[in-house]
Motif scaffolding. Structure first.
Motif, PDB file in Angstrom:
ATOM      1  N   GLY A 289     119.889 -75.159  17.390  1.00  0.00           N
ATOM      2  CA  GLY A 289     120.587 -74.660  16.215  1.00  0.00           C
ATOM      3  C   GLY A 289     119.750 -74.579  14.947  1.00  0.00           C
ATOM      4  O   GLY A 289     119.956 -73.695  14.125  1.00  0.00           O
TER       5      GLY A 289
ATOM      6  N   ARG B  41     121.570 -75.336  25.530  1.00  0.00           N
ATOM      7  CA  ARG B  41     120.329 -75.802  26.128  1.00  0.00           C
ATOM      8  C   ARG B  41     120.688 -76.702  27.309  1.00  0.00           C
ATOM      9  O   ARG B  41     121.742 -77.357  27.283  1.00  0.00           O
TER      10      ARG B  41
ATOM     11  N   LYS C 200     124.927 -82.098  26.560  1.00  0.00           N
ATOM     12  CA  LYS C 200     125.847 -80.935  26.588  1.00  0.00           C
ATOM     13  C   LYS C 200     126.735 -80.980  27.836  1.00  0.00           C
ATOM     14  O   LYS C 200     127.594 -80.127  28.029  1.00  0.00           O
TER      15      LYS C 200
ATOM     16  N   GLY D  98     118.772 -72.275  27.811  1.00  0.00           N
ATOM     17  CA  GLY D  98     117.325 -72.137  27.842  1.00  0.00           C
ATOM     18  C   GLY D  98     116.798 -73.486  27.445  1.00  0.00           C
ATOM     19  O   GLY D  98     117.486 -74.498  27.543  1.00  0.00           O
TER      20      GLY D  98
ATOM     21  N   GLU E 266     129.936 -69.657  16.894  1.00  0.00           N
ATOM     22  CA  GLU E 266     129.634 -68.328  17.436  1.00  0.00           C
ATOM     23  C   GLU E 266     130.802 -67.794  18.256  1.00  0.00           C
ATOM     24  O   GLU E 266     131.164 -66.616  18.147  1.00  0.00           O
TER      25      GLU E 266
HETATM   26  N1  UDP Z   1     121.060 -70.872  22.182  1.00  0.00           N
HETATM   27  C1  UDP Z   1     120.232 -69.827  22.549  1.00  0.00           C
HETATM   28  N2  UDP Z   1     119.796 -69.766  23.831  1.00  0.00           N
HETATM   29  C2  UDP Z   1     120.159 -70.694  24.747  1.00  0.00           C
HETATM   30  C3  UDP Z   1     120.992 -71.771  24.376  1.00  0.00           C
HETATM   31  C4  UDP Z   1     121.427 -71.834  23.064  1.00  0.00           C
HETATM   32  O1  UDP Z   1     119.910 -68.944  21.745  1.00  0.00           O
HETATM   33  O2  UDP Z   1     119.735 -70.579  25.882  1.00  0.00           O
HETATM   34  C5  UDP Z   1     121.503 -70.915  20.797  1.00  0.00           C
HETATM   35  C6  UDP Z   1     123.000 -70.938  20.645  1.00  0.00           C
HETATM   36  O3  UDP Z   1     123.522 -69.626  20.711  1.00  0.00           O
HETATM   37  C7  UDP Z   1     123.124 -71.589  19.278  1.00  0.00           C
HETATM   38  C8  UDP Z   1     121.973 -72.587  19.265  1.00  0.00           C
HETATM   39  O4  UDP Z   1     121.033 -72.103  20.214  1.00  0.00           O
HETATM   40  O5  UDP Z   1     122.919 -70.646  18.268  1.00  0.00           O
HETATM   41  C9  UDP Z   1     122.416 -73.964  19.686  1.00  0.00           C
HETATM   42  O6  UDP Z   1     122.913 -74.631  18.584  1.00  0.00           O
HETATM   43  P1  UDP Z   1     123.922 -75.830  18.735  1.00  0.00           P
HETATM   44  O7  UDP Z   1     124.192 -76.348  17.373  1.00  0.00           O
HETATM   45  O8  UDP Z   1     125.121 -75.388  19.527  1.00  0.00           O
HETATM   46  O9  UDP Z   1     123.167 -76.907  19.644  1.00  0.00           O
HETATM   47  P2  UDP Z   1     121.703 -77.563  19.602  1.00  0.00           P
HETATM   48  O10 UDP Z   1     120.921 -76.834  20.654  1.00  0.00           O
HETATM   49  O11 UDP Z   1     121.134 -77.407  18.230  1.00  0.00           O
HETATM   50  O12 UDP Z   1     121.945 -78.981  20.006  1.00  0.00           O
END
Ligand code: UDP
Length: 413
Positions: free
Chosen positions: A54, A236, A241, A266, A329
């Motif tokens: 994020g 991720r 998660k 990812g 989102e």
């Molecule tokens: N995200 C992404 N690709 C992935 C997994 C997550 O672009 O494969 C993005 C997701 O859409 C969001 C961010 O990464 O914008 C994750 O933010 P979040 O606060 O939900 O979790 P964090 O990864 O920071 O713990």
């Protein structure tokens, strides 16, 4: 598992004026007025990964907007070896309340890597904003000038492991201000603490409107059937998660509903555990062609957007969470969301109003079944969620908070 190709990003980056159509002209005028008072001041943002997660997601869009309003902003990413990121991941888990079993030299290694980065970087900006614990000790530089240092904490510190927090706290106390994503996350600190919600960019590839045909094409590309219910968690591959817990919940639903599950994620360059977790998820999904585990490259913004839009229900079954941008989102896309009541999620999901809050795999399954059986209620949740995000969690809000913070910090100069 499949890996998607590069999606075509939108060619032109949005500018501030483009947001007037969403948040209204007065909001944009107010932002310009605030920016006028901060214009010419320089900012540095520092975090530990340019992609994944994020923080990178927010900085990618916040930095260009700051530049546009004449607040020159440099975003720099610290570097570190495998051991450093192994340590910082253990810190991250421990700050979220997990047990900590660090070796005797870990604190030393952490500080040595911070020191290497500090020597490599220059800190001559008016404001230095350090994101999260990984680069927290860069503050050692602060003796050399009248700059303002801000620590932006994106994680839930409400129940941290004492050993790790006792080590980090004296560093945090050297800052001029700290920013937290929820009132519940704060700690007793000697410095002022401010509430800063993370935000999404409604015009970014991740969130902008998409043609229904494009959404269908993306589903088809991943062999997902648009005609049957689609449950999706985007995250991720991280144990916090709980992707395996999502599979458990799906299996409970699947006994009654012919649905599909999408687990798309990812990795982040500062998260060394991703590959192992992905393997666990693939193993848990073995044998069920209706579970789609998608390991996406970091530039898959339009695909993630399409997967969220194509979903019947979006899940975020985290065990611990910072804020959970994926929830914003999904709400922005008017999706019914079933999400754990952890971290910043309850700020976004107000139970039975903007989504459903849950505490277990069984609860997740129960609420999914309820929403599948009550589509008109699910639709109302989505509509409410969209309004809630529009009011509190859009990028323009974040820009405003930073500008106001800088003005506050400048007082007394
Ligand atoms: N995200 C992404 N690709 C992935 C997994 C997550 O672009 O494969 C993005 C997701 O859409 C969001 C961010 O990464 O914008 C994750 O933010 P979040 O606060 O939900 O979790 P964090 O990864 O920071 O713990």
């Amino acid at each position: 598992m499949s890996t998607t190709e590069v999606a075509k990003p939108s060619a032109v980056l949005p500018v501030l004026q483009d947001y007037a159509a969403i948040v209204g002209e007065p909001e944009i005028l107010e932002l310009r007025e605030l920016a006028r008072r901060v214009a010419g001041r320089h900012v540095k943002m520092v975090n530990s990964t340019a992609v994944g997660g994020g923080v990178a997601e927010i900085l990618n869009r916040l930095v260009p907007l700051m530049e546009e309003v004449n607040v020159p902003t440099r975003w720099e990413v610290i570097t570190g070896g495998e051991k450093f990121f192994h340590i910082t991941k253990a810190f991250h888990n421990a700050l979220h309340g997990a047990p900590y079993e660090g070796a005797a030299d870990w604190f030393e290694t952490f500080l040595a890597t911070n020191e290497e980065n500090r020597r490599r970087m220059r800190f001559d900006e008016d404001f230095v904003v350090i994101h999260d614990p990984q680069p927290v000790a860069l503050i050692a530089e602060r003796n050399s000038g009248p700059h303002r240092w801000v620590w932006r904490c994106h994680i839930d510190l409400s129940n941290p492991n004492a050993q790790v927090w006792d080590f980090l706290k004296p560093w945090v106390d050297r800052y001029d201000a700290s920013l937290f994503s929820s009132p519940q996350f704060t700690r007793g600190l000697r410095i002022p603490q401010y509430l800063f919600f993370p935000t999404i960019d409604p015009l970014a590839d991740k969130n902008r409107d998409l043609e229904p045909e494009f959404v269908r094409d993306v589903l088809e590309k991943f062999h997902i059937d648009p005609a049957r219910p689609i449950l999706t968690q985007i995250s991720r591959f991280d144990r916090l998660k709980d992707p395996v817990g999502v599979i458990r919940a799906y299996r409970l639903v699947k006994k009654y509903e012919d649905c599909q599950l999408v687990l798309a994620g990812g990795s982040a360059t500062d998260d060394p555990e991703g590959a192992a977790v992905l393997q666990e998820v693939e193993q848990a999904a073995t044998g069920d062609p209706d579970i789609h585990v998608l390991n996406l490259p970091p530039w898959s913004h339009v695909e993630i957007n399409a997967l969220q839009r194509g979903s019947t229900i979006v899940i975020q079954k985290s065990l611990r969470e910072g804020f959970g941008l994926t929830v914003s989102e999904a709400l922005w896309k008017k999706k019914p969301v079933v999400a754990s009541a952890v971290g910043g999620i309850p700020s976004q999901v107000i139970h039975k109003l903007t989504g459903m809050l849950v505490h277990s795999a069984e609860g997740t399954a129960y609420q999914i079944r309820f929403l599948l059986a009550n589509p008109s209620f699910a639709k109302v949740l989505g509509e409410n969620g969209y309004q809630h995000v529009k009011e509190h969690f859009l990028l323009t809000q974040n820009l405003k908070r930073y500008l106001v913070l800088f003005l506050v910090l400048l007082q007394g100069d």
